[in-house]
Design an enzyme around this catalytic site. Structure first.
Site, PDB file in Angstrom:
ATOM      1  N   SER A   9      -6.810  61.091  22.914  1.00 23.53           N
ATOM      2  CA  SER A   9      -7.215  61.789  21.697  1.00 23.53           C
ATOM      3  C   SER A   9      -8.719  61.639  21.502  1.00 23.53           C
ATOM      4  CB  SER A   9      -6.493  61.202  20.491  1.00 23.53           C
ATOM      5  OG  SER A   9      -7.186  61.578  19.318  1.00 23.53           O
ATOM      6  N   HIS A  34      -6.197  65.773  23.968  1.00 22.95           N
ATOM      7  CA  HIS A  34      -5.546  65.910  22.654  1.00 22.95           C
ATOM      8  C   HIS A  34      -6.628  66.062  21.583  1.00 22.95           C
ATOM      9  CE1 HIS A  34      -2.281  65.293  19.715  1.00 22.95           C
ATOM     10  NE2 HIS A  34      -3.125  64.516  19.041  1.00 22.95           N
ATOM     11  N   ASP A  36      -7.543  66.512  17.772  1.00 24.48           N
ATOM     12  CA  ASP A  36      -7.048  66.312  16.410  1.00 24.48           C
ATOM     13  C   ASP A  36      -7.898  67.107  15.424  1.00 24.48           C
ATOM     14  OD1 ASP A  36      -4.806  64.487  16.608  1.00 24.48           O
ATOM     15  OD2 ASP A  36      -6.245  63.001  17.329  1.00 24.48           O
ATOM     16  N   MET A  38      -8.530  68.196  11.748  1.00 26.24           N
ATOM     17  CA  MET A  38      -8.202  67.708  10.393  1.00 26.24           C
ATOM     18  C   MET A  38      -9.061  68.398   9.351  1.00 26.24           C
ATOM     19  SD  MET A  38      -7.953  63.638  11.045  1.00 26.24           S
ATOM     20  CE  MET A  38      -7.035  62.942  12.424  1.00 26.24           C
ATOM     21  N   HIS A  67      -3.702  69.690  17.948  1.00 23.97           N
ATOM     22  CA  HIS A  67      -2.818  69.118  16.924  1.00 23.97           C
ATOM     23  C   HIS A  67      -3.422  69.477  15.568  1.00 23.97           C
ATOM     24  CE1 HIS A  67      -1.256  65.072  15.017  1.00 23.97           C
ATOM     25  NE2 HIS A  67      -0.721  66.129  14.451  1.00 23.97           N
ATOM     26  N   MET A  69      -3.781  69.423  11.906  1.00 25.56           N
ATOM     27  CA  MET A  69      -3.446  68.710  10.664  1.00 25.56           C
ATOM     28  C   MET A  69      -4.183  69.416   9.538  1.00 25.56           C
ATOM     29  SD  MET A  69      -3.659  64.917  12.314  1.00 25.56           S
ATOM     30  CE  MET A  69      -4.584  65.546  13.702  1.00 25.56           C
ATOM     31  N   MET A 139       5.116  61.839  15.159  1.00 27.39           N
ATOM     32  CA  MET A 139       3.996  60.992  14.732  1.00 27.39           C
ATOM     33  C   MET A 139       4.504  59.566  14.532  1.00 27.39           C
ATOM     34  SD  MET A 139       1.231  62.733  14.698  1.00 27.39           S
ATOM     35  CE  MET A 139       0.209  61.384  14.102  1.00 27.39           C
ATOM     36  N   GLY A 144      -4.332  60.975  10.336  1.00 22.15           N
ATOM     37  CA  GLY A 144      -5.612  60.878   9.639  1.00 22.15           C
ATOM     38  C   GLY A 144      -6.620  60.019  10.379  1.00 22.15           C
ATOM     39  N   PHE A 145      -6.131  58.920  10.941  1.00 23.95           N
ATOM     40  CA  PHE A 145      -7.061  57.977  11.554  1.00 23.95           C
ATOM     41  C   PHE A 145      -6.490  57.372  12.831  1.00 23.95           C
ATOM     42  CE2 PHE A 145      -7.840  58.216   7.052  1.00 23.95           C
ATOM     43  CZ  PHE A 145      -9.218  58.401   7.007  1.00 23.95           C
ATOM     44  N   GLY A 146      -7.387  57.058  13.755  1.00 21.98           N
ATOM     45  CA  GLY A 146      -6.994  56.351  14.965  1.00 21.98           C
ATOM     46  C   GLY A 146      -6.894  54.861  14.646  1.00 21.98           C
ATOM     47  N   GLY A 147      -6.389  54.097  15.606  1.00 25.03           N
ATOM     48  CA  GLY A 147      -6.392  52.646  15.489  1.00 25.03           C
ATOM     49  C   GLY A 147      -5.362  52.053  14.540  1.00 25.03           C
ATOM     50  N   ASP A 178       2.462  60.146  19.185  1.00 28.17           N
ATOM     51  CA  ASP A 178       1.050  60.076  18.791  1.00 28.17           C
ATOM     52  C   ASP A 178       0.859  59.031  17.701  1.00 28.17           C
ATOM     53  OD1 ASP A 178      -1.596  60.580  18.150  1.00 28.17           O
ATOM     54  OD2 ASP A 178      -1.246  62.604  17.373  1.00 28.17           O
ATOM     55  N   GLY A 179       0.108  57.993  18.049  1.00 31.22           N
ATOM     56  CA  GLY A 179      -0.286  56.996  17.061  1.00 31.22           C
ATOM     57  C   GLY A 179       0.114  55.579  17.432  1.00 31.22           C
ATOM     58  N   GLY A 180      -0.892  54.733  17.638  1.00 26.24           N
ATOM     59  CA  GLY A 180      -0.637  53.313  17.869  1.00 26.24           C
ATOM     60  C   GLY A 180      -0.019  52.984  19.214  1.00 26.24           C
ATOM     61  N   GLY A 200      -5.522  57.181  21.633  1.00 25.88           N
ATOM     62  CA  GLY A 200      -6.916  57.269  21.198  1.00 25.88           C
ATOM     63  C   GLY A 200      -7.645  55.982  21.502  1.00 25.88           C
ATOM     64  N   SER A 201      -7.461  54.985  20.643  1.00 24.25           N
ATOM     65  CA  SER A 201      -8.202  53.738  20.814  1.00 24.25           C
ATOM     66  C   SER A 201      -7.866  53.022  22.121  1.00 24.25           C
ATOM     67  CB  SER A 201      -7.998  52.828  19.611  1.00 24.25           C
ATOM     68  OG  SER A 201      -6.712  52.966  19.087  1.00 24.25           O
TER      69      SER A 201
END
Ligand code: DX5
Ligand code: ZN
Length: 218
Positions: A9, A34, A36, A38, A67, A69, A139, A144-147, A178-180, A200-201
């Site tokens: 991402s 990917h 994002d 927003m 993606h 959002m 999700m 909204g946010f990475g990490g 997607d996420g974490g 992402g991170s």
């Protein structure tokens, strides 16, 4: 078993040198970029839009996974398609009962389509749209946010999406998470049925991005 694809991402990239960042992903073996998008309304953050996709399209041959959002995605999907998106995913939460119409609209542009659900939206909300999806995105954090930290209940939702896709005969459909996502949880995510892994991170925080990309895929 479906091929595992890694989709870093670019939310976690350095926006002041986005071109170099995407070329580095290409060099490091990413399968998909990917993107994002927003709007500061549907989510509490603002990133980039159509022009970014248009410019990245000229730079890379990797598939661009958009993606969205954003509220009223139906207003913009045609322009994202024209800008060079390969797949556009829209949130159930932004389309509600119009989800299938919006997916149809995406399809009509010749681009692949996908439905996304937030962590607090049950899979059943998109069950009737699954037969027409090229991909479903579960999700595993609130967008909204990475990490952020992976929400374990997402594994159950992946299994449910996989079961419904199988039941309705849409066996080629991709299932994205997607996420974490990181090396500590990627195996159980794959076991639960995801084959497109957004990170992402986990990718951008690494010194050598080729390493997490390879390790997440392995
Ligand atoms: C969150 C975005 C994600 C995010 C993932 O709203 O949709 O794509 O960038 O970042 P990590 O992998 O750091 O959770
Ligand atoms: Zn995303």
């Amino acid at each position: 078993m479906k091929k595992i694809k890694i989709a870093p991402s670019i939310l976690s990239a350095d926006f002041s040198k986005m071109g170099e960042e995407v070329l580095s992903l290409e060099k490091c073996g990413a399968d998909i970029v990917h993107c994002d998008v927003m709007d500061g309304v549907f989510v509490n953050n603002i990133t980039f839009g159509i022009k970014m996709i248009e410019d990245l399209r000229k730079l890379t041959s990797l598939p661009l996974d958009c993606h969205l959002m954003i509220v009223h995605p139906e207003k913009y999907v045609e322009r994202f398609a024209k800008a060079g998106a390969d797949i556009i995913t829209v949130h159930y939460e932004t389309c509600q009962e119009n989800l299938k119409e919006v997916l149809k609209l995406i399809k009509s542009t010749g681009v692949k389509c996908g439905a996304v659900i937030n962590p607090d939206t049950p899979v059943e909300k998109i069950a009737d749209a699954i037969p027409m999806c090229d991909m479903v995105l579960v999700m595993s954090v609130f967008p909204g946010f990475g990490g952020q930290k992976f929400i374990p209940h997402s594994l159950e939702k992946l299994r449910e999406v996989k079961r419904i896709a199988k039941e309705c005969g849409n066996i080629d459909m991709d299932i994205q998470i997607d996420g974490g996502v990181d090396l500590s949880n990627v195996q159980e995510i794959k076991d639960a049925g995801a084959n497109v892994i957004v990170a992402g991170s986990a990718v951008f925080n690494a010194k050598d991005r080729a390493e997490p990309i390879k390790a997440l895929r392995a």
